[in-house]
Design a protein around this motif. Structure first.
Motif, PDB file in Angstrom:
ATOM      1  N   HIS A   1       0.842  -1.208   0.000  1.00  0.00           N
ATOM      2  CA  HIS A   1       0.000   0.000   0.000  1.00  0.00           C
ATOM      3  C   HIS A   1       0.869   1.246   0.000  1.00  0.00           C
ATOM      4  O   HIS A   1       2.086   1.161   0.119  1.00  0.00           O
ATOM      5  CB  HIS A   1      -0.994  -0.005   1.158  1.00  0.00           C
ATOM      6  CG  HIS A   1      -0.381   0.080   2.532  1.00  0.00           C
ATOM      7  ND1 HIS A   1       0.346  -0.936   3.085  1.00  0.00           N
ATOM      8  CD2 HIS A   1      -0.420   1.060   3.470  1.00  0.00           C
ATOM      9  CE1 HIS A   1       0.738  -0.582   4.301  1.00  0.00           C
ATOM     10  NE2 HIS A   1       0.296   0.620   4.555  1.00  0.00           N
TER      11      HIS A   1
ATOM     12  N   HIS B   1       1.253   3.975   1.965  1.00  0.00           N
ATOM     13  CA  HIS B   1       1.852   4.711   3.086  1.00  0.00           C
ATOM     14  C   HIS B   1       3.368   4.768   2.933  1.00  0.00           C
ATOM     15  O   HIS B   1       3.998   3.807   2.514  1.00  0.00           O
ATOM     16  CB  HIS B   1       1.491   4.045   4.427  1.00  0.00           C
ATOM     17  CG  HIS B   1       0.146   4.453   4.934  1.00  0.00           C
ATOM     18  ND1 HIS B   1      -0.661   3.615   5.644  1.00  0.00           N
ATOM     19  CD2 HIS B   1      -0.529   5.633   4.825  1.00  0.00           C
ATOM     20  CE1 HIS B   1      -1.785   4.261   5.954  1.00  0.00           C
ATOM     21  NE2 HIS B   1      -1.738   5.476   5.459  1.00  0.00           N
TER      22      HIS B   1
ATOM     23  N   ASP C   1       5.831   4.643   4.914  1.00  0.00           N
ATOM     24  CA  ASP C   1       6.687   3.655   5.585  1.00  0.00           C
ATOM     25  C   ASP C   1       6.682   2.314   4.847  1.00  0.00           C
ATOM     26  O   ASP C   1       7.393   1.388   5.237  1.00  0.00           O
ATOM     27  CB  ASP C   1       6.320   3.492   7.069  1.00  0.00           C
ATOM     28  CG  ASP C   1       4.897   3.027   7.288  1.00  0.00           C
ATOM     29  OD1 ASP C   1       4.020   3.408   6.507  1.00  0.00           O
ATOM     30  OD2 ASP C   1       4.658   2.259   8.247  1.00  0.00           O
ATOM     31  N   HIS C   2       5.908   2.210   3.763  1.00  0.00           N
ATOM     32  CA  HIS C   2       5.920   1.009   2.907  1.00  0.00           C
ATOM     33  C   HIS C   2       6.408   1.322   1.489  1.00  0.00           C
ATOM     34  O   HIS C   2       6.915   0.446   0.809  1.00  0.00           O
ATOM     35  CB  HIS C   2       4.515   0.383   2.839  1.00  0.00           C
ATOM     36  CG  HIS C   2       4.078  -0.146   4.166  1.00  0.00           C
ATOM     37  ND1 HIS C   2       4.084  -1.487   4.484  1.00  0.00           N
ATOM     38  CD2 HIS C   2       3.669   0.496   5.291  1.00  0.00           C
ATOM     39  CE1 HIS C   2       3.687  -1.647   5.740  1.00  0.00           C
ATOM     40  NE2 HIS C   2       3.426  -0.458   6.241  1.00  0.00           N
TER      41      HIS C   2
ATOM     42  N   HIS D   1      -7.252  -1.176   5.014  1.00  0.00           N
ATOM     43  CA  HIS D   1      -6.430  -0.313   5.875  1.00  0.00           C
ATOM     44  C   HIS D   1      -6.388   1.114   5.343  1.00  0.00           C
ATOM     45  O   HIS D   1      -6.488   2.071   6.098  1.00  0.00           O
ATOM     46  CB  HIS D   1      -5.035  -0.940   5.955  1.00  0.00           C
ATOM     47  CG  HIS D   1      -3.951  -0.049   6.442  1.00  0.00           C
ATOM     48  ND1 HIS D   1      -3.851   0.340   7.762  1.00  0.00           N
ATOM     49  CD2 HIS D   1      -2.904   0.524   5.803  1.00  0.00           C
ATOM     50  CE1 HIS D   1      -2.783   1.106   7.898  1.00  0.00           C
ATOM     51  NE2 HIS D   1      -2.202   1.246   6.729  1.00  0.00           N
TER      52      HIS D   1
ATOM     53  N   ASP E   1      -0.452  -3.862   5.889  1.00  0.00           N
ATOM     54  CA  ASP E   1      -1.107  -3.362   7.105  1.00  0.00           C
ATOM     55  C   ASP E   1      -2.576  -3.738   7.016  1.00  0.00           C
ATOM     56  O   ASP E   1      -3.209  -3.519   5.977  1.00  0.00           O
ATOM     57  CB  ASP E   1      -0.964  -1.843   7.215  1.00  0.00           C
ATOM     58  CG  ASP E   1       0.439  -1.434   7.645  1.00  0.00           C
ATOM     59  OD1 ASP E   1       1.251  -2.323   7.953  1.00  0.00           O
ATOM     60  OD2 ASP E   1       0.715  -0.211   7.675  1.00  0.00           O
TER      61      ASP E   1
ATOM     62  N   HIS F   1      -5.592   0.713  11.753  1.00  0.00           N
ATOM     63  CA  HIS F   1      -4.998  -0.613  11.971  1.00  0.00           C
ATOM     64  C   HIS F   1      -5.931  -1.497  12.794  1.00  0.00           C
ATOM     65  O   HIS F   1      -6.541  -1.035  13.759  1.00  0.00           O
ATOM     66  CB  HIS F   1      -3.687  -0.489  12.760  1.00  0.00           C
ATOM     67  CG  HIS F   1      -2.536  -0.048  11.929  1.00  0.00           C
ATOM     68  ND1 HIS F   1      -1.765  -0.932  11.213  1.00  0.00           N
ATOM     69  CD2 HIS F   1      -2.032   1.175  11.684  1.00  0.00           C
ATOM     70  CE1 HIS F   1      -0.814  -0.264  10.577  1.00  0.00           C
ATOM     71  NE2 HIS F   1      -0.953   1.020  10.840  1.00  0.00           N
TER      72      HIS F   1
HETATM   73 ZN   LIG Z   1      -0.084   1.634   6.493  1.00  0.00          ZN
END
Ligand SMILES: [Zn+2]
Length: 469
Positions: free
Chosen positions: A61, A63, A65-66, A162, A189, A412
């Protein structure tokens, strides 16, 4: 097959897992590690593998941090495809460019300091040009469409519930070393079932190897429906005091959820007429991407849209205004009547929300609503903790506005959601690896899984640790 955990190992950021199978390399996610500036800078800049040796990348996805280190991956010589859902690809178009802009301005700030100390300048991790170039590697596929990635390896995305476009990754692998067919499931996530707009996370039939997130492995959330009622009460209370409601909000996901909740309340005449402003250029761009992806909505949201012509635009209604320019944003300082202002960043560490807080924090008629996770030492956390004075732009302000906290908007799954999802897998995994959590959450989730039937081998990998399965 070998799996190496190059990120989100005993922490919640920097998701990056490398699979080696049949002599080929598959990268799952390529997230930014977010932490103290110096450490983050080093870790993100130096990829822990050779980008030119990776054959294919699969993104769960959008975000940051991914996805946030993708421009650096491509800049470092990666030539392969980056698989993503359509909505994830479109969100990355906005979010990677925004991230590049942040990298560039951060580097400018650092370089000013370095030049005062006589040190040579550093380059940004990546530029907006790098981010744009990396978008060419994307290859979008829809949910539930099995696609061959490499000989003997196919990918299917399922709903993760998510954020818009978020997916559970299913890899069907013919492992030639062991002459076995196996199914690897990476949860990405996972969302909380029952969240608005998105469909709930899909249950999975089979996982021989499971990589699962653990963010809230040790906590249970407030119910979402109660959170909407709380929001309604906070809007009405603030209106009655003649005050303004200021909501620091993540530009992606949380803002759209709150706008949709307010839209439902407004169309059911539950809240009074008052102007509602979304003041964040990224949120405005991302909201238009949400509108482009009705294929990702759940049944309730579709019914809302089809139920009344006035609801046709999920994120648009009479009292709602989107502001883009700095001038429009500044005009909000002169508002005297009740209003709602939703602005980024979500932890009030940067962005226009800081101006709105500075302008409104000392008036007891106003409310500051905390509707998301606030990390330690952030301005949002200090407000959540009701510290009597806070610093904004270096000046001291007295916190006199009301502070309200709503926890049920979390994107989450909580402990029960995680255990229920993993527990519903019919053919249980031989190996389970828990990622994307702080230590106590990982341990609590591992203990919970081991109490269920079928989860005999649960590991919590360390950073850069490899496993052969
Ligand atoms: Zn996420």
């Amino acid at each position: 097959m070998k799996i190496t955990f190059h990120g989100a190992a005993r922490t919640v950021t920097g998701s990056q897992h490398l699979l080696e199978v049949n002599g080929r390399q598959i990268l799952l996610d390529c997230g930014l590690y977010q932490g103290k500036r110096q450490e983050a800078f080093q870790r993100n800049r130096t990829l822990p593998f050779d980008a030119t040796h990776v054959d294919v990348m699969v993104l769960s996805h959008a975000h940051i941090d991914h996805s946030g280190n993708i421009p650096n991956l491509v800049k470092s010589g990666y030539k392969g495809d980056i698989y993503a859902t359509f909505a994830t690809r479109d969100l990355c178009g906005a979010m990677l460019l925004d991230s590049a802009h942040i990298q560039e301005s951060d580097t400018q700030f650092v370089n000013k300091k370095r030049s005062r100390q006589g040190e040579p300048p550093v380059e940004p991790l990546y530029t907006q040009a790098d981010a744009t170039a990396s978008l060419r590697n994307f290859h979008a596929i829809d949910y539930s469409r099995q696609t061959q990635l490499l000989p003997g390896v196919s990918l299917t995305y399922l709903d993760a519930g998510h954020m818009l476009g978020s997916a559970i990754v299913i890899l069907n692998i013919e492992d030639r070393d062991t002459n076995r067919d196996l199914t690897l499931v990476f949860s990405g996530d996972l969302g909380q079932p029952g969240l608005p707009i998105l469909r709930d996370p899909t249950f999975v039939d089979r996982a021989d190897v499971l990589l699962c997130e653990s963010t809230y492995g040790d906590r249970v959330h407030e119910n979402y429906g109660d959170s909407e009622k709380e929001l309604e009460r906070v809007v009405i209370d603030t209106y009655k005091r003649g005050g303004k409601l200021i909501i620091p909000s993540f530009a992606v996901g949380r803002t759209q959820e709150i706008v949709y909740a307010l839209h439902k309340m407004r169309s059911a005449h539950k809240i009074p007429h008052m102007p509602i402003y979304v003041d964040s250029p990224l949120a405005v761009n991302v909201t238009s991407i949400f509108a482009l992806h009705p294929e990702a909505y759940d049944d309730e949201t579709r019914a809302f849209i089809l139920g009344d012509k006035a609801n046709a635009n999920l994120f648009g209604f009479d009292d709602l205004h989107y502001t883009r320019s700095v001038e429009e944003s500044k005009e909000l300082n002169f508002l005297r009547e009740p209003a709602v202002i939703i602005s980024a960043s979500g932890m009030a560490e940067a962005g226009r929300i800081q101006h709105h807080l500075a302008n409104n924090i000392e008036d007891p008629r106003n409310t500051i609503l905390i509707a998301g996770y606030q990390a330690e030492n952030t301005l949002g956390r200090k407000i959540q903790d009701k510290e009597p004075t806070v610093k904004i732009f270096g000046d001291t302000y007295h916190l006199k506005a009301q502070v309200e906290v709503i926890t049920g908007f979390s994107a989450h799954a909580d402990r029960n959601g995680l255990l229920n999802w993993a527990g519903s897998i019919k053919k249980k995994p031989v190996r389970t690896f828990l990622v994307h959590g702080e230590d106590h959450a990982l341990q609590a989730y591992a203990d919970g899984l081991k109490m269920q039937d079928g989860f005999e081998r649960v590991d919590i990998p360390d950073l850069h640790q490899s496993f052969t399965v």
